[in-house]
Write a protein that holds these residues in place. Structure first.
Motif, PDB file in Angstrom:
ATOM      1  N   PRO A 193     -50.095  33.751 -19.022  1.00  0.00           N
ATOM      2  CA  PRO A 193     -49.438  34.998 -18.601  1.00  0.00           C
ATOM      3  C   PRO A 193     -50.418  36.144 -18.376  1.00  0.00           C
ATOM      4  N   ALA A 194     -51.638  36.044 -18.918  1.00  0.00           N
ATOM      5  CA  ALA A 194     -52.590  37.138 -18.761  1.00  0.00           C
ATOM      6  C   ALA A 194     -53.089  37.256 -17.323  1.00  0.00           C
ATOM      7  N   ILE A 220     -47.338  33.413 -25.391  1.00  0.00           N
ATOM      8  CA  ILE A 220     -47.635  34.161 -26.610  1.00  0.00           C
ATOM      9  C   ILE A 220     -46.369  34.257 -27.460  1.00  0.00           C
ATOM     10  N   SER A 229     -47.085  42.772 -32.066  1.00  0.00           N
ATOM     11  CA  SER A 229     -46.448  42.394 -30.798  1.00  0.00           C
ATOM     12  C   SER A 229     -47.120  43.009 -29.573  1.00  0.00           C
ATOM     13  N   SER A 230     -47.728  44.199 -29.718  1.00  0.00           N
ATOM     14  CA  SER A 230     -48.333  44.840 -28.549  1.00  0.00           C
ATOM     15  C   SER A 230     -49.616  44.136 -28.107  1.00  0.00           C
ATOM     16  N   MET A 231     -50.201  43.297 -28.985  1.00  0.00           N
ATOM     17  CA  MET A 231     -51.493  42.676 -28.682  1.00  0.00           C
ATOM     18  C   MET A 231     -51.364  41.385 -27.872  1.00  0.00           C
ATOM     19  N   GLY A 232     -50.135  41.019 -27.496  1.00  0.00           N
ATOM     20  CA  GLY A 232     -49.882  39.721 -26.886  1.00  0.00           C
ATOM     21  C   GLY A 232     -50.764  39.364 -25.720  1.00  0.00           C
ATOM     22  N   ILE A 233     -50.823  40.249 -24.715  1.00  0.00           N
ATOM     23  CA  ILE A 233     -51.569  39.910 -23.506  1.00  0.00           C
ATOM     24  C   ILE A 233     -53.067  39.876 -23.791  1.00  0.00           C
ATOM     25  N   ARG A 234     -53.515  40.777 -24.694  1.00  0.00           N
ATOM     26  CA  ARG A 234     -54.928  40.742 -25.117  1.00  0.00           C
ATOM     27  C   ARG A 234     -55.279  39.387 -25.701  1.00  0.00           C
TER      28      ARG A 234
END
Lengths: 312, 99
Positions: A193-194, A220, A229-234
Protein backbone atom coordinates in the motif's frame (compact mmCIF):
# COMPACT_ATOMS: atom_id res chain seq x y z
CA UNK A 1 -0.69 7.22 -20.34
CA UNK A 2 0.28 7.13 -16.73
CA UNK A 3 -2.58 7.60 -14.33
CA UNK A 4 -2.67 10.58 -12.01
CA UNK A 5 -3.86 10.54 -8.43
CA UNK A 6 -6.22 13.43 -9.16
CA UNK A 7 -8.05 11.38 -11.77
CA UNK A 8 -8.59 8.58 -9.28
CA UNK A 9 -10.19 10.93 -6.76
CA UNK A 10 -12.98 11.65 -9.23
CA UNK A 11 -14.09 8.01 -9.52
CA UNK A 12 -16.85 6.93 -7.16
CA UNK A 13 -15.92 4.59 -4.32
CA UNK A 14 -16.91 0.95 -4.69
CA UNK A 15 -16.20 0.34 -1.03
CA UNK A 16 -17.99 3.10 0.88
CA UNK A 17 -17.42 4.72 4.26
CA UNK A 18 -19.09 3.34 7.35
CA UNK A 19 -17.38 -0.04 7.29
CA UNK A 20 -16.31 -1.33 10.68
CA UNK A 21 -12.64 -1.93 10.14
CA UNK A 22 -10.14 -0.87 12.80
CA UNK A 23 -8.73 2.62 12.69
CA UNK A 24 -5.62 2.70 10.53
CA UNK A 25 -6.47 -0.60 8.81
CA UNK A 26 -4.64 -1.23 5.55
CA UNK A 27 -7.35 -3.22 3.77
CA UNK A 28 -9.53 -0.29 2.56
CA UNK A 29 -6.42 1.55 1.33
CA UNK A 30 -5.56 -1.39 -0.86
CA UNK A 31 -9.02 -1.96 -2.31
CA UNK A 32 -9.56 1.77 -2.83
CA UNK A 33 -6.77 1.64 -5.42
CA UNK A 34 -7.39 -1.84 -6.86
CA UNK A 35 -11.12 -1.34 -7.50
CA UNK A 36 -10.35 1.81 -9.49
CA UNK A 37 -8.00 -0.03 -11.83
CA UNK A 38 -10.75 -1.17 -14.19
CA UNK A 39 -13.71 0.62 -15.74
CA UNK A 40 -15.70 -2.56 -16.34
CA UNK A 41 -18.20 -3.77 -13.74
CA UNK A 42 -16.71 -6.12 -11.18
CA UNK A 43 -18.19 -9.21 -9.55
CA UNK A 44 -16.31 -10.21 -6.41
CA UNK A 45 -16.32 -13.23 -4.16
CA UNK A 46 -15.03 -12.65 -0.67
CA UNK A 47 -13.60 -15.33 1.60
CA UNK A 48 -14.40 -15.01 5.28
CA UNK A 49 -11.98 -12.69 6.98
CA UNK A 50 -11.61 -9.15 8.27
CA UNK A 51 -12.78 -7.60 5.01
CA UNK A 52 -15.92 -9.72 4.79
CA UNK A 53 -16.91 -9.43 8.43
CA UNK A 54 -16.41 -5.69 8.72
CA UNK A 55 -18.01 -4.59 5.46
CA UNK A 56 -21.21 -6.64 5.59
CA UNK A 57 -22.81 -6.42 9.00
CA UNK A 58 -26.33 -7.74 8.42
CA UNK A 59 -28.53 -6.24 6.98
CA UNK A 60 -26.16 -3.69 5.48
CA UNK A 61 -23.32 -3.68 3.00
CA UNK A 62 -20.44 -1.31 2.33
CA UNK A 63 -20.03 -2.55 -1.26
CA UNK A 64 -21.20 -0.49 -4.16
CA UNK A 65 -20.82 -3.44 -6.55
CA UNK A 66 -21.77 -7.10 -6.96
CA UNK A 67 -20.39 -9.01 -4.07
CA UNK A 68 -20.78 -12.62 -2.92
CA UNK A 69 -19.83 -13.94 0.44
CA UNK A 70 -18.35 -17.41 0.36
CA UNK A 71 -16.95 -19.64 3.07
CA UNK A 72 -13.39 -19.48 4.29
CA UNK A 73 -12.00 -22.03 1.87
CA UNK A 74 -13.79 -21.52 -1.43
CA UNK A 75 -13.66 -17.90 -2.60
CA UNK A 76 -11.71 -18.97 -5.68
CA UNK A 77 -14.16 -21.80 -6.54
CA UNK A 78 -17.14 -19.45 -6.09
CA UNK A 79 -15.79 -16.90 -8.53
CA UNK A 80 -14.71 -19.68 -10.91
CA UNK A 81 -18.35 -20.84 -11.00
CA UNK A 82 -19.60 -17.33 -11.66
CA UNK A 83 -17.09 -16.91 -14.45
CA UNK A 84 -18.11 -20.23 -16.04
CA UNK A 85 -21.76 -19.11 -15.88
CA UNK A 86 -20.85 -15.83 -17.58
CA UNK A 87 -19.12 -17.70 -20.42
CA UNK A 88 -22.08 -20.03 -20.83
CA UNK A 89 -24.66 -17.21 -20.90
CA UNK A 90 -22.53 -15.37 -23.40
CA UNK A 91 -22.53 -18.42 -25.68
CA UNK A 92 -26.31 -18.68 -25.39
CA UNK A 93 -26.64 -15.02 -26.21
CA UNK A 94 -28.31 -13.96 -22.96
CA UNK A 95 -25.43 -11.62 -22.26
CA UNK A 96 -24.38 -9.39 -25.18
CA UNK A 97 -21.08 -10.48 -26.72
CA UNK A 98 -19.42 -7.10 -26.21
CA UNK A 99 -20.29 -6.86 -22.52
CA UNK A 100 -17.18 -7.15 -20.39
CA UNK A 101 -17.32 -8.12 -16.75
CA UNK A 102 -14.30 -8.53 -14.49
CA UNK A 103 -14.17 -11.22 -11.86
CA UNK A 104 -12.33 -10.91 -8.64
CA UNK A 105 -11.85 -12.93 -5.50
CA UNK A 106 -10.39 -11.61 -2.31
CA UNK A 107 -9.20 -13.18 0.88
CA UNK A 108 -6.90 -12.63 3.80
CA UNK A 109 -3.74 -14.57 4.40
CA UNK A 110 -5.63 -17.16 6.44
CA UNK A 111 -8.17 -17.71 3.68
CA UNK A 112 -5.50 -17.80 0.99
CA UNK A 113 -2.24 -19.19 2.40
CA UNK A 114 -3.84 -21.86 4.57
CA UNK A 115 -7.49 -22.67 4.15
CA UNK A 116 -8.25 -21.56 0.60
CA UNK A 117 -5.04 -22.73 -1.05
CA UNK A 118 -6.37 -25.87 -2.71
CA UNK A 119 -9.48 -24.14 -4.08
CA UNK A 120 -7.31 -21.33 -5.40
CA UNK A 121 -4.82 -23.75 -6.91
CA UNK A 122 -7.64 -25.67 -8.60
CA UNK A 123 -9.35 -22.60 -10.03
CA UNK A 124 -6.06 -21.24 -11.31
CA UNK A 125 -5.13 -24.57 -12.88
CA UNK A 126 -8.46 -24.68 -14.75
CA UNK A 127 -7.59 -21.29 -16.20
CA UNK A 128 -10.63 -19.26 -15.20
CA UNK A 129 -10.28 -15.60 -16.05
CA UNK A 130 -10.24 -13.91 -12.65
CA UNK A 131 -8.06 -11.89 -10.33
CA UNK A 132 -7.32 -13.14 -6.85
CA UNK A 133 -6.27 -10.46 -4.37
CA UNK A 134 -4.77 -11.62 -1.10
CA UNK A 135 -4.36 -8.99 1.60
CA UNK A 136 -1.62 -10.40 3.74
CA UNK A 137 -1.50 -9.08 7.30
CA UNK A 138 0.51 -12.09 8.53
CA UNK A 139 -2.07 -13.28 11.07
CA UNK A 140 -5.69 -14.39 11.56
CA UNK A 141 -6.61 -10.90 12.75
CA UNK A 142 -10.36 -11.43 12.56
CA UNK A 143 -10.47 -14.20 15.15
CA UNK A 144 -7.96 -12.80 17.62
CA UNK A 145 -4.49 -13.12 16.17
CA UNK A 146 -3.71 -16.80 15.68
CA UNK A 147 -0.61 -17.68 13.68
CA UNK A 148 -1.02 -18.41 9.98
CA UNK A 149 1.54 -19.74 7.53
CA UNK A 150 2.17 -16.12 6.51
CA UNK A 151 3.31 -15.15 10.01
CA UNK A 152 7.02 -14.26 9.79
CA UNK A 153 9.81 -15.86 11.77
CA UNK A 154 9.97 -14.61 15.36
CA UNK A 155 6.56 -12.93 15.51
CA UNK A 156 4.42 -13.49 18.56
CA UNK A 157 0.83 -14.61 17.93
CA UNK A 158 -1.82 -15.94 20.28
CA UNK A 159 -1.17 -19.56 19.29
CA UNK A 160 2.62 -19.20 19.43
CA UNK A 161 3.11 -16.59 22.14
CA UNK A 162 6.53 -15.34 23.13
CA UNK A 163 7.53 -16.11 26.70
CA UNK A 164 10.28 -17.46 28.92
CA UNK A 165 10.76 -20.60 26.81
CA UNK A 166 9.74 -19.26 23.41
CA UNK A 167 10.89 -16.48 21.11
CA UNK A 168 7.80 -16.40 18.91
CA UNK A 169 7.13 -18.39 15.77
CA UNK A 170 10.02 -20.72 14.93
CA UNK A 171 9.06 -21.37 11.31
CA UNK A 172 9.57 -18.97 8.43
CA UNK A 173 6.77 -17.76 6.20
CA UNK A 174 5.44 -19.49 3.13
CA UNK A 175 6.20 -17.74 -0.16
CA UNK A 176 2.77 -17.85 -1.75
CA UNK A 177 3.53 -15.55 -4.68
CA UNK A 178 6.18 -17.98 -5.91
CA UNK A 179 3.79 -20.90 -5.41
CA UNK A 180 1.22 -19.12 -7.58
CA UNK A 181 3.87 -18.18 -10.15
CA UNK A 182 4.76 -21.89 -10.32
CA UNK A 183 1.24 -22.53 -11.69
CA UNK A 184 2.48 -20.77 -14.86
CA UNK A 185 -0.30 -18.19 -14.70
CA UNK A 186 -0.13 -15.07 -16.90
CA UNK A 187 0.38 -12.69 -14.02
CA UNK A 188 1.41 -12.89 -10.38
CA UNK A 189 2.70 -9.98 -8.34
CA UNK A 190 3.51 -8.73 -4.90
CA UNK A 191 2.53 -5.16 -3.97
CA UNK A 192 2.41 -2.80 -1.02
CA UNK A 193 0.00 0.00 0.00
CA UNK A 194 2.95 2.38 0.43
CA UNK A 195 3.49 2.51 -3.37
CA UNK A 196 0.08 3.30 -4.85
CA UNK A 197 1.15 3.72 -8.46
CA UNK A 198 2.90 0.37 -8.44
CA UNK A 199 -0.19 -1.19 -6.87
CA UNK A 200 -2.47 0.48 -9.42
CA UNK A 201 -0.36 -0.66 -12.37
CA UNK A 202 -0.24 -4.21 -11.06
CA UNK A 203 -4.00 -4.28 -10.53
CA UNK A 204 -4.53 -2.92 -14.05
CA UNK A 205 -2.25 -5.58 -15.52
CA UNK A 206 -3.99 -8.28 -13.48
CA UNK A 207 -7.43 -7.21 -14.72
CA UNK A 208 -6.19 -7.10 -18.31
CA UNK A 209 -4.43 -10.47 -18.14
CA UNK A 210 -5.96 -13.22 -20.24
CA UNK A 211 -6.38 -15.88 -17.60
CA UNK A 212 -5.99 -16.09 -13.85
CA UNK A 213 -3.94 -13.41 -12.11
CA UNK A 214 -2.77 -13.25 -8.54
CA UNK A 215 -1.96 -10.20 -6.42
CA UNK A 216 -0.38 -10.54 -3.00
CA UNK A 217 -0.58 -7.24 -1.16
CA UNK A 218 1.01 -6.55 2.17
CA UNK A 219 -1.54 -5.18 4.57
CA UNK A 220 -0.70 -3.09 7.62
CA UNK A 221 -2.57 -4.17 10.75
CA UNK A 222 -2.31 -1.89 13.81
CA UNK A 223 -4.33 -4.25 16.00
CA UNK A 224 -2.22 -7.37 15.60
CA UNK A 225 1.15 -5.84 14.76
CA UNK A 226 0.71 -3.54 17.75
CA UNK A 227 2.02 -0.18 16.57
CA UNK A 228 0.72 3.39 16.59
CA UNK A 229 -2.06 3.57 13.98
CA UNK A 230 -0.70 6.72 12.30
CA UNK A 231 2.63 4.98 11.54
CA UNK A 232 1.07 2.43 9.17
CA UNK A 233 2.30 3.68 5.82
CA UNK A 234 5.74 4.46 7.26
CA UNK A 235 5.93 0.88 8.43
CA UNK A 236 4.94 -0.43 5.00
CA UNK A 237 7.75 1.67 3.49
CA UNK A 238 10.21 0.30 6.07
CA UNK A 239 9.32 -3.23 4.98
CA UNK A 240 10.24 -2.28 1.41
CA UNK A 241 13.50 -0.62 2.47
CA UNK A 242 14.53 -3.61 4.57
CA UNK A 243 13.60 -6.03 1.72
CA UNK A 244 11.26 -7.89 4.05
CA UNK A 245 8.47 -7.54 1.47
CA UNK A 246 10.08 -7.27 -1.98
CA UNK A 247 7.94 -5.79 -4.74
CA UNK A 248 8.10 -7.98 -7.81
CA UNK A 249 5.94 -9.29 -10.58
CA UNK A 250 6.04 -12.52 -12.57
CA UNK A 251 4.77 -12.04 -16.08
CA UNK A 252 4.67 -15.24 -18.12
CA UNK A 253 7.41 -16.77 -15.99
CA UNK A 254 9.72 -13.76 -16.06
CA UNK A 255 10.61 -12.19 -12.74
CA UNK A 256 10.92 -8.45 -12.48
CA UNK A 257 11.73 -6.56 -9.28
CA UNK A 258 9.84 -3.26 -9.19
CA UNK A 259 11.54 -1.62 -6.24
CA UNK A 260 15.17 -1.90 -5.20
CA UNK A 261 16.11 0.25 -2.20
CA UNK A 262 19.16 2.47 -2.78
CA UNK A 263 20.51 1.36 0.54
CA UNK A 264 19.27 -1.88 2.05
CA UNK A 265 18.33 -1.12 5.65
CA UNK A 266 18.81 -3.59 8.51
CA UNK A 267 15.73 -5.58 9.37
CA UNK A 268 15.90 -4.19 12.94
CA UNK A 269 14.30 -0.94 11.78
CA UNK A 270 11.25 -2.81 10.57
CA UNK A 271 11.00 -4.95 13.71
CA UNK A 272 11.43 -2.22 16.32
CA UNK A 273 8.15 -0.26 16.09
CA UNK A 274 6.04 -3.42 16.22
CA UNK A 275 4.80 -4.86 19.50
CA UNK A 276 4.64 -8.38 18.10
CA UNK A 277 8.45 -8.42 17.84
CA UNK A 278 9.09 -6.68 21.20
CA UNK A 279 10.36 -9.87 22.88
CA UNK A 280 13.20 -10.16 20.35
CA UNK A 281 14.95 -7.17 21.94
CA UNK A 282 15.07 -8.81 25.37
CA UNK A 283 18.20 -10.58 26.64
CA UNK A 284 18.84 -14.01 25.22
CA UNK A 285 16.84 -13.55 22.04
CA UNK A 286 19.57 -11.93 19.91
CA UNK A 287 20.05 -15.20 18.00
CA UNK A 288 16.54 -14.80 16.64
CA UNK A 289 17.34 -11.33 15.24
CA UNK A 290 20.34 -12.78 13.42
CA UNK A 291 18.24 -15.63 12.10
CA UNK A 292 15.61 -13.19 10.77
CA UNK A 293 18.25 -11.02 9.06
CA UNK A 294 19.83 -14.12 7.52
CA UNK A 295 16.45 -15.34 6.29
CA UNK A 296 15.59 -11.97 4.70
CA UNK A 297 19.02 -11.70 3.04
CA UNK A 298 18.73 -15.20 1.65
CA UNK A 299 15.32 -14.55 0.14
CA UNK A 300 16.38 -11.22 -1.35
CA UNK A 301 19.53 -12.73 -2.91
CA UNK A 302 17.51 -15.56 -4.36
CA UNK A 303 15.08 -13.09 -5.87
CA UNK A 304 17.91 -11.04 -7.39
CA UNK A 305 19.27 -14.21 -9.00
CA UNK A 306 15.85 -15.10 -10.38
CA UNK A 307 15.53 -11.68 -11.98
CA UNK A 308 18.99 -11.70 -13.59
CA UNK A 309 18.22 -13.76 -16.73
CA UNK A 310 15.19 -11.64 -17.62
CA UNK A 311 17.08 -8.35 -17.68
CA UNK A 312 19.70 -9.57 -20.18
CA UNK B 1 -19.78 14.05 -2.51
CA UNK B 2 -20.02 11.47 0.22
CA UNK B 3 -21.51 13.94 2.66
CA UNK B 4 -24.76 14.21 0.73
CA UNK B 5 -25.45 10.48 0.86
CA UNK B 6 -27.56 9.09 3.66
CA UNK B 7 -28.74 5.59 4.44
CA UNK B 8 -32.14 4.66 5.84
CA UNK B 9 -32.73 2.94 9.13
CA UNK B 10 -33.82 -0.69 8.76
CA UNK B 11 -36.33 -2.05 11.28
CA UNK B 12 -37.85 -5.53 11.20
CA UNK B 13 -41.30 -5.69 12.84
CA UNK B 14 -41.32 -9.48 12.76
CA UNK B 15 -39.21 -12.30 11.37
CA UNK B 16 -41.55 -12.46 8.34
CA UNK B 17 -40.14 -9.19 7.07
CA UNK B 18 -36.64 -10.62 6.94
CA UNK B 19 -35.39 -11.84 3.55
CA UNK B 20 -35.27 -15.59 2.93
CA UNK B 21 -31.51 -15.53 2.43
CA UNK B 22 -28.76 -13.36 3.87
CA UNK B 23 -28.60 -10.35 1.60
CA UNK B 24 -27.97 -6.67 2.05
CA UNK B 25 -30.88 -4.27 2.38
CA UNK B 26 -29.07 -1.01 2.89
CA UNK B 27 -25.76 0.77 2.93
CA UNK B 28 -23.19 0.75 5.71
CA UNK B 29 -23.20 4.55 5.37
CA UNK B 30 -25.76 4.35 8.17
CA UNK B 31 -22.98 3.27 10.49
CA UNK B 32 -21.48 6.60 11.61
CA UNK B 33 -18.02 5.46 12.64
CA UNK B 34 -17.01 9.00 13.61
CA UNK B 35 -18.13 8.20 17.16
CA UNK B 36 -14.97 6.08 17.60
CA UNK B 37 -12.73 9.11 17.30
CA UNK B 38 -10.51 10.50 20.06
CA UNK B 39 -8.46 12.93 17.98
CA UNK B 40 -9.70 14.73 14.89
CA UNK B 41 -7.74 15.86 11.83
CA UNK B 42 -8.01 19.55 10.95
CA UNK B 43 -6.82 20.59 7.49
CA UNK B 44 -5.11 23.95 7.07
CA UNK B 45 -6.26 24.75 3.54
CA UNK B 46 -3.93 27.76 3.18
CA UNK B 47 -0.82 25.58 3.22
CA UNK B 48 -2.38 22.69 1.33
CA UNK B 49 -0.63 21.84 -1.97
CA UNK B 50 -3.56 19.73 -3.30
CA UNK B 51 -1.47 16.60 -3.77
CA UNK B 52 -4.24 14.18 -2.80
CA UNK B 53 -2.03 12.01 -0.61
CA UNK B 54 -4.37 12.33 2.38
CA UNK B 55 -7.26 11.12 0.20
CA UNK B 56 -5.24 8.13 -0.97
CA UNK B 57 -4.20 6.97 2.49
CA UNK B 58 -7.53 7.50 4.28
CA UNK B 59 -8.76 4.02 5.28
CA UNK B 60 -12.28 5.26 6.03
CA UNK B 61 -13.00 7.04 2.76
CA UNK B 62 -13.76 10.09 4.88
CA UNK B 63 -11.55 12.58 3.03
CA UNK B 64 -13.20 13.87 -0.11
CA UNK B 65 -11.82 16.23 -2.72
CA UNK B 66 -13.85 19.26 -3.73
CA UNK B 67 -12.33 21.80 -6.12
CA UNK B 68 -9.02 19.97 -5.64
CA UNK B 69 -8.96 20.68 -1.89
CA UNK B 70 -9.40 17.96 0.72
CA UNK B 71 -12.24 18.09 3.23
CA UNK B 72 -12.80 15.68 6.09
CA UNK B 73 -16.16 14.01 6.59
CA UNK B 74 -16.31 13.85 10.39
CA UNK B 75 -19.27 11.46 10.29
CA UNK B 76 -16.93 8.61 9.36
CA UNK B 77 -13.37 9.67 10.28
CA UNK B 78 -12.07 7.32 13.00
CA UNK B 79 -9.05 9.49 13.81
CA UNK B 80 -6.23 7.10 12.89
CA UNK B 81 -3.85 9.96 12.06
CA UNK B 82 -2.36 8.47 8.87
CA UNK B 83 -3.28 11.62 6.87
CA UNK B 84 -1.45 13.90 9.33
CA UNK B 85 1.59 11.62 9.33
CA UNK B 86 1.78 11.32 5.53
CA UNK B 87 0.97 14.94 4.56
CA UNK B 88 4.13 16.20 2.78
CA UNK B 89 3.69 19.80 3.99
CA UNK B 90 2.29 18.84 7.40
CA UNK B 91 -0.82 20.98 7.02
CA UNK B 92 -3.05 18.46 8.83
CA UNK B 93 -3.05 18.70 12.61
CA UNK B 94 -4.53 16.12 14.96
CA UNK B 95 -6.58 17.94 17.58
CA UNK B 96 -8.00 16.46 20.79
CA UNK B 97 -11.74 15.82 20.48
CA UNK B 98 -13.90 17.91 22.83
CA UNK B 99 -16.95 16.45 24.45
Amino acid sequence: MAVRLKDLTKIEDKLVAGHGMCLGCGIPLIFKVILRATEDPIIAANATGCLEVCTTIYPRTAWNMNWIHSAFENAASTIAGVEAMYKSLKKKGQIPADKKIKFMAMGGDGGTYDIGLQALSGAVERGHNFVYVCYDNNVYANTGGQRSSATPLGASATTDPAGAKSAGKIQGRKDLTKIMAAHNIPYAAQASPARWLDLYNKAEKAFKADGPAFLNVMCICPTEWKYESSMGIRLAQMALDACVWPLYEVEKGKYKINFKPKEKKPVLEWLKPQGRFRHLFKEGNAWMLEAIQKDVDKEWDELLKMEAPASK
Amino acid sequence: MIRKKEAKKIVFQSEKEMPMMPMSLGSMLYNKTGAWRNIRPVVDLENCIQCGICWKFCPDMSIFIENEFPYVNYDYCKGCGICAEECPVKCIAMVEEEK
